[in-house]
Enzyme design. Sequence first.
Site, PDB file in Angstrom:
ATOM      1  N   CYS A 136       0.816  -1.220   0.000  1.00 50.27           N
ATOM      2  CA  CYS A 136       0.000   0.000   0.000  1.00 50.27           C
ATOM      3  C   CYS A 136       0.849   1.269   0.000  1.00 50.27           C
ATOM      4  O   CYS A 136       0.331   2.367  -0.214  1.00 50.27           O
ATOM      5  CB  CYS A 136      -0.954   0.004   1.187  1.00 50.27           C
ATOM      6  N   HIS A 159      -3.464   7.210   3.556  1.00 51.55           N
ATOM      7  CA  HIS A 159      -3.879   5.934   2.973  1.00 51.55           C
ATOM      8  C   HIS A 159      -5.309   5.619   3.410  1.00 51.55           C
ATOM      9  O   HIS A 159      -5.652   5.728   4.593  1.00 51.55           O
ATOM     10  CB  HIS A 159      -2.917   4.844   3.454  1.00 51.55           C
ATOM     11  N   ASN A 162     -10.056  -0.324   0.560  1.00 47.67           N
ATOM     12  CA  ASN A 162      -8.602  -0.199   0.492  1.00 47.67           C
ATOM     13  C   ASN A 162      -8.119  -0.663  -0.881  1.00 47.67           C
ATOM     14  O   ASN A 162      -8.213  -1.850  -1.199  1.00 47.67           O
ATOM     15  CB  ASN A 162      -7.984  -1.047   1.606  1.00 47.67           C
TER      16      ASN A 162
END
Length: 330
Positions: free
Chosen positions: A114, A257, A287
């Site tokens: 990520c 994020h 996500n």
Amino acid sequence: MNIPCHIRGLGVHAPERLLTNDDLSTLVDTSDEWITSRTGIRQRHILHDGETASDIGVTAARRALTEAGLEPGDVTHVLVATCTPDKLCPSTACIIAHKLGCGQVMAFDFSAACSGFMYGLSLAQSLLSAQPDACILLVCAEALTRRVNWQDRSTCVLFGDGAGAVALTANSDNAVATLQDVLCTSSSVDNLADLITIGGGTAEEYAPGQPIGEEFFLHMQGREVFKHAVRDMAAICKDILARNNLSVEQVDLFVPHQANLRIIEAVGQRLNIRPEHVFTNVESYGNTSSASVPLALGDARAQGRIRPGDHVLMTTFGAGLTWGAALLRF
Ligand SMILES: CC(C)(COP(=O)(O)OP(=O)(O)OC[C@H]1O[C@@H](n2cnc3c(N)ncnc32)[C@H](O)[C@@H]1OP(=O)(O)O)[C@@H](O)C(=O)NCCC(=O)NCCS
């Protein structure tokens, strides 16, 4: 020599197909109430059958090049951040370069999970220092829904597919934003690599016709990851602000994020950033790993949340563990 790194264009794309929390509750024992209250996620975009990470990456890349006023033939480097590549080999970067018609470019994938966007900005900065004429296309393209276990309610509700891309040059012509600073790191002291894993690599042995085992899919120790994510993103944001002599009040927009609304809120509180300066779109995408921050930047711009002159602070956290932060000046 300090070569500037300018974002000339930003493009984003998510597949049109939606999966809502109610849809998920027909697959696993979960509910809209549980998912929304624990994560903030209401829906995620998922690839159509036959659609790939490179397909959505190409769409985002074309949008970034169009905004930059650049042609595929102008690109010298295609860097693809992904932990869900189309194939182990060839790289998704080569596939994207081919689909775009870039010609001869240096193309390669890298995986920082990520944190891919922050790592990619850092790589682009280094490449531009070595080669100031370079034109770098950084694409974050992820197909997480192809690697979640749809029988595991503790993970399958969290992820979605998406892509974001930026075109970067040292030349500031019509630049959208300038990279002021970027910091990236990973956990090299404690072995935290097992907290988030996706199988399918060569550590496992497969034979033709053999059924795929659980190791093939995404596994995560959610509670542990939560703690590290909050602590590490808050710490690296403090570091990058301090070394740029910026106070948190000077941050016009914080784009963290987009994994979980509770993580975002906890990081914002540790940094003392007012909620109105924190951008979230996790409710719409879930996500999307490396694509999450560019997708959020794209949405923030589209919603008029970023004005010329703004300082934007971004931060990411992911498997590895990896984390990072970057400052953009629009
Ligand atoms: C995954 C996460 C949402 C789980 O929330 P949590 O409050 O820690 O929940 P737990 O894992 O402790 O589970 C609590 C209960 O909910 C249940 N549960 C888990 N997923 C569920 C779901 N989708 N629906 C309903 N119940 C669920 C568990 O089985 C458990 O039940 P039990 O108490 O009967 O055993 C949370 O840990 C998290 O967000 N972690 C970070 C994940 C992340 O963002 N990772 C990516 C970083 S890059």
